[in-house]
Design an enzyme around this catalytic site. Structure first.
Site, short mmCIF file in Angstrom:
data_model
loop_
_atom_site.label_atom_id
_atom_site.label_comp_id
_atom_site.label_asym_id
_atom_site.label_seq_id
_atom_site.Cartn_x
_atom_site.Cartn_y
_atom_site.Cartn_z
N SER A 1 56.39 -39.43 -51.13
CA SER A 1 55.61 -39.21 -52.36
C SER A 1 56.52 -38.74 -53.49
CB SER A 1 54.53 -38.15 -52.12
OG SER A 1 53.71 -38.50 -51.04
N HIS B 1 52.23 -43.43 -45.35
CA HIS B 1 51.08 -42.66 -44.86
C HIS B 1 50.01 -43.61 -44.32
CE1 HIS B 1 52.24 -39.46 -48.07
NE2 HIS B 1 52.50 -38.93 -46.89
N LYS C 1 54.71 -26.79 -51.59
CA LYS C 1 55.98 -27.12 -52.25
C LYS C 1 55.92 -26.92 -53.75
CE LYS C 1 56.64 -30.51 -48.68
NZ LYS C 1 56.27 -31.90 -48.41
N ARG D 1 59.87 -40.08 -40.33
CA ARG D 1 60.58 -41.18 -40.99
C ARG D 1 62.03 -41.25 -40.54
NH1 ARG D 1 58.96 -39.10 -46.76
NH2 ARG D 1 59.66 -37.30 -45.57
O1 PNS Z 1 52.61 -33.97 -46.74
P1 PNS Z 1 53.30 -32.69 -46.36
O2 PNS Z 1 53.71 -31.93 -47.58
O3 PNS Z 1 54.42 -32.91 -45.39
O4 PNS Z 1 52.18 -31.83 -45.58
C1 PNS Z 1 52.49 -30.53 -45.17
C2 PNS Z 1 51.27 -29.85 -44.56
C3 PNS Z 1 50.10 -29.90 -45.50
C4 PNS Z 1 50.91 -30.56 -43.27
C5 PNS Z 1 51.68 -28.39 -44.25
O5 PNS Z 1 52.23 -27.83 -45.40
C6 PNS Z 1 50.52 -27.52 -43.80
O6 PNS Z 1 50.09 -27.63 -42.67
N1 PNS Z 1 50.02 -26.66 -44.72
C7 PNS Z 1 48.92 -25.78 -44.43
C8 PNS Z 1 49.39 -24.34 -44.34
C9 PNS Z 1 49.92 -24.03 -42.94
O7 PNS Z 1 49.22 -24.11 -41.95
N2 PNS Z 1 51.21 -23.65 -42.88
C10 PNS Z 1 51.86 -23.32 -41.65
C11 PNS Z 1 52.38 -24.55 -40.92
S1 PNS Z 1 53.09 -24.11 -39.36
#
Ligand code: PNS
Length: 170
Positions: free
Chosen positions: A134, A23, A47, A97
């Site tokens: 993570s 990150h 998640k 990645r």
């Molecule tokens: O570190 P991560 O878990 O890959 O991050 C995922 C994240 C936070 C970017 C994604 O889950 C997110 O955007 N969550 C906010 C809710 C949302 O907008 N969901 C629809 C995505 S199209």
């Protein structure tokens, strides 16, 4: 070649539970491309229940990026597309990645573009960190591995404070 328009910022969203060196590498590289990078921690990762509180995740990131001037750390709840619109950001930045990351990230990027007309810029992860997530860091740490090379020192300190026993001692 035209660069980003002046004053344009990029949002780097994530769960950061916790932030890894992968990150950090993406943030540092994005900070060289955009005027400002806003690291946006999602309040409730979809998640699972996060291991680190929102305050911990934000504080660890702030410390890890303190050597770079044009970075802001904040959080958001709800739709990322709404948050991006509310701060008038130019783009979302995501790291890729491995090839399998691309599938999920592509549909997410298209959904965000459909919802708020914001584009996503993908940065390929440095090969040094392409296997670091993570989730894996937490798993191997809990099983006693030394994770100092996978997370910034600020993160390692907080991880150690959450596990008072020394590695592989139990
Ligand atoms: O570190 P991560 O878990 O890959 O991050 C995922 C994240 C936070 C970017 C994604 O889950 C997110 O955007 N969550 C906010 C809710 C949302 O907008 N969901 C629809 C995505 S199209």
């Amino acid at each position: 070649m035209n660069g980003p328009a002046p004053g344009h910022s990029a949002i780097y969203p994530g769960s950061f539970d916790p932030m890894t060196r992968g990150h950090l590498d993406v943030i540092e590289r994005a900070a060289k491309i955009f005027d400002k990078v806003v690291v946006a921690v999602v309040v409730n990762p979809q998640k699972r229940e996060p291991l680190f509180s929102l305050d911990e995740r934000e504080a660890m990131i702030r410390e890890a990026v303190s050597h770079v001037a044009n970075i802001e750390v904040t959080h958001f709840r709800g739709l990322l597309a709404d948050f991006v619109r509310s701060v008038d950001a130019a783009v979302i930045v995501k790291g890729l990645r491995v090839v399998s990351d691309f599938e999920g990230e592509m549909s997410t990027a298209l959904m965000n573009r459909s919802l708020s007309a914001v584009d996503t810029v993908f940065l390929p992860s440095d090969p040094r960190w392409s296997f670091v997530s993570s989730t894996l860091v937490k798993e191997v740490y809990n099983l006693g591995a030394d994770v100092a090379k996978y997370v910034p020192p600020a993160v390692l300190r907080v991880m150690q404070s959450k596990r008072p026993t020394s590695p592989r001692s139990t």
